[in-house]
Design an enzyme around this catalytic site. Structure first.
Site, PDB file in Angstrom:
ATOM      1  N   GLY A  99      -7.955  13.286 -96.350  1.00 47.12           N
ATOM      2  CA  GLY A  99      -8.520  12.855 -95.069  1.00 47.12           C
ATOM      3  C   GLY A  99      -9.368  13.993 -94.528  1.00 47.12           C
ATOM      4  O   GLY A  99      -8.931  15.154 -94.509  1.00 47.12           O
ATOM      5  N   ALA A 100     -10.592  13.648 -94.090  1.00 45.48           N
ATOM      6  CA  ALA A 100     -11.569  14.693 -93.782  1.00 45.48           C
ATOM      7  C   ALA A 100     -11.090  15.748 -92.777  1.00 45.48           C
ATOM      8  O   ALA A 100     -11.150  16.956 -93.069  1.00 45.48           O
ATOM      9  CB  ALA A 100     -12.871  14.037 -93.323  1.00 45.48           C
ATOM     10  N   ASP A 143     -15.675  10.429 -94.222  1.00 40.32           N
ATOM     11  CA  ASP A 143     -15.585  11.775 -94.796  1.00 40.32           C
ATOM     12  C   ASP A 143     -16.819  12.610 -94.485  1.00 40.32           C
ATOM     13  O   ASP A 143     -16.769  13.843 -94.494  1.00 40.32           O
ATOM     14  CB  ASP A 143     -15.393  11.688 -96.301  1.00 40.32           C
ATOM     15  CG  ASP A 143     -13.969  11.279 -96.574  1.00 40.32           C
ATOM     16  OD1 ASP A 143     -13.689  10.069 -96.522  1.00 40.32           O
ATOM     17  OD2 ASP A 143     -13.128  12.178 -96.778  1.00 40.32           O
ATOM     18  N   ASN A 171     -17.394   6.908 -96.807  1.00 39.16           N
ATOM     19  CA  ASN A 171     -15.948   6.746 -96.589  1.00 39.16           C
ATOM     20  C   ASN A 171     -15.341   6.211 -97.879  1.00 39.16           C
ATOM     21  O   ASN A 171     -16.053   5.928 -98.861  1.00 39.16           O
ATOM     22  CB  ASN A 171     -15.668   5.811 -95.406  1.00 39.16           C
ATOM     23  CG  ASN A 171     -14.208   5.850 -94.980  1.00 39.16           C
ATOM     24  OD1 ASN A 171     -13.615   6.928 -94.872  1.00 39.16           O
ATOM     25  ND2 ASN A 171     -13.605   4.698 -94.765  1.00 39.16           N
TER      26      ASN A 171
HETATM   27  O1  MRU Z   1      -9.565  10.436-100.589  1.00 33.21           O
HETATM   28  P1  MRU Z   1      -9.048  10.582 -99.185  1.00 33.21           P
HETATM   29  O2  MRU Z   1      -7.695   9.990 -98.985  1.00 33.21           O
HETATM   30  O3  MRU Z   1      -9.150  12.004 -98.705  1.00 33.21           O
HETATM   31  O4  MRU Z   1     -10.051   9.727 -98.320  1.00 33.21           O
HETATM   32  C1  MRU Z   1      -9.843   9.627 -96.940  1.00 33.21           C
HETATM   33  C2  MRU Z   1     -10.796   8.718 -96.266  1.00 33.21           C
HETATM   34  O5  MRU Z   1     -11.648   8.108 -96.872  1.00 33.21           O
HETATM   35  C3  MRU Z   1     -10.699   8.648 -94.777  1.00 33.21           C
HETATM   36  O6  MRU Z   1     -11.099   7.385 -94.313  1.00 33.21           O
HETATM   37  C4  MRU Z   1     -11.616   9.709 -94.144  1.00 33.21           C
HETATM   38  O7  MRU Z   1     -11.373  10.961 -94.696  1.00 33.21           O
HETATM   39  C5  MRU Z   1     -11.428   9.780 -92.687  1.00 33.21           C
HETATM   40  S1  MRU Z   1      -9.887  10.509 -92.252  1.00 33.21           S
HETATM   41  C6  MRU Z   1      -9.802  10.536 -90.569  1.00 33.21           C
END
Ligand code: MRU
Length: 366
Positions: free
Chosen positions: A54-55, A248, A258
């Site tokens: 998650g970003a 992201d 995303n």
């Molecule tokens: O691969 P991930 O689980 O890191 O991907 C996360 C996402 O795509 C989330 O939607 C994004 O990071 C936003 S988190 C607030």
């Protein structure tokens, strides 16, 4: 956020201040495992292998990673060369979420202003903590700014449940508190608005069914896990009032990277006249890139597609799905063009998905 009555964040400093703890999200919801991070290699592994993901959380973990690099510097010598090289390694851990380089660079810049080794270590820890608190507050603000959007739909529906669809996990596990996409949901729920969330399972790693469903359930929010391809059908039948997702990396022109599959939800929402909102803190905007097609899209290990993880006899287990010799492609993110986005929900308020409107909210970035 509270889990079973206890305050919990996905990252914290251990009682031994040279160790950072994270929830190892790979094992949720069935196992709650905490990992110790005390070397830069461990921080990189935690980001790459998605103990943390998650970003915003990747950004905060990167920030603490800089502190770990400083506090574990060989011979206690926190030199420019050592720090720059370690920060380059941290920033390369995952390519799509812009928060990682944002968090790492911010801590690096602050600490390199100090001259002594110990002042550098202290500054790195202090800045990482500041970023953590800022991101928690940003998400709280996103919740407050997103609330009226849900309130309005609730009013139009005479207080019937507002059906919100979300993809992946953009909850507190992906941030520090509240989440981004989930912040307006938590705020609406806490304000007694009747909501129900459609949770895309989000293959291949199932962040929706494993993490978002867990979070929402712990908070008492009604939700239903659906297969990734279900959203379009629900939208055609009036069963989705709005979509809220995280991101992201979003260009300052409004293109949104995303989790893979987000683009298809945006297309279906557009076709069915359903508002499609993206919630993000300012740390997730890319102030340089103009075209979403230039955002680096991470390709991950094909085994994440080939194997599915679940609980078997009280143990988390992986099972193979396709024929053992079938190749698989694992594109982790996609880009939704600005024209499909109804608006952004940020810590400073909401805005349209256009360069003009984004820059009006963040004029200092011009
Ligand atoms: O691969 P991930 O689980 O890191 O991907 C996360 C996402 O795509 C989330 O939607 C994004 O990071 C936003 S988190 C607030």
């Amino acid at each position: 956020m509270k889990v079973d009555g206890k305050d919990l964040r996905p990252i914290w400093l251990n009682q031994d201040p040279e160790i950072v703890n994270v929830i190892d999200q790979r094992f949720l919801p069935h196992e709650f495992i905490v990992a110790d991070l005390e070397t830069v290699n461990q921080v990189i592994t935690a980001i790459k292998e998605m103990y943390v993901r998650g970003a915003p959380l990747i950004g905060v973990t990167g920030a603490y990673g800089v502190y770990i690099a400083a506090v574990s510097a060989p011979g206690g010598l926190v030199t420019d060369d050592h720090m720059t090289a370690e920060c380059d390694r941290l920033k390369a851990a995952r390519p799509t979420a812009v928060n990682l380089s944002w968090g790492v660079d911010r801590v690096l810049e602050r600490m390199l202003n100090e001259n002594s080794d110990s002042a550098r270590v202290d500054a790195a820890l202090d800045e990482a903590r500041i970023i953590e608190e800022e991101e928690a507050e940003n998400c709280r603000q996103i919740g407050l700014h997103g609330l009226p959007l849900i309130q309005e739909i609730s009013k139009k529906k005479n207080n019937e449940p507002v059906n919100i669809l979300t993809h992946c996990n953009a909850g507190w596990l992906a941030c520090i508190e509240y989440g981004t996409a989930t912040a307006p949901m938590y705020t609406a729920f806490d304000n007694n608005i009747d909501i129900h969330v459609w949770v895309d399972e989000t293959r291949p790693l199932n962040q929706g069914s494993r993490l978002t469903a867990w979070e929402l359930g712990k908070h008492g929010i009604k939700h239903t896990v659906i297969a990734d391809n279900t959203g379009g059908h629900l939208m055609q039948h009036g069963m989705v009032d709005m979509v809220i997702v995280g991101t992201d990396r979003t260009t300052h022109t409004g293109d949104v990277a995303n989790k893979i599959g987000t683009y298809l939800k945006a297309l279906a929402a557009k076709d069915n006249n359903i508002p499609f909102y993206v919630a993000l803190p300012s740390s997730t905007f890319d102030w340089v890139l103009k075209d979403g097609m230039d955002i680096p899209i991470e390709e991950r290990n094909p085994d994440e597609i080939r194997y599915v993880q679940g609980l078997d006899q009280n143990r988390t287990t992986n099972v193979l799905v396709p024929p053992a010799d079938s190749p698989a492609g694992n594109y982790a993110f996609d880009v939704t063009p600005a024209r499909l986005v109804t608006g952004f929900i940020t810590e400073r308020g909401t805005c349209k998905a256009s360069e003009k409107d984004i820059m009006a909210l963040f004029p200092e970035k011009l």
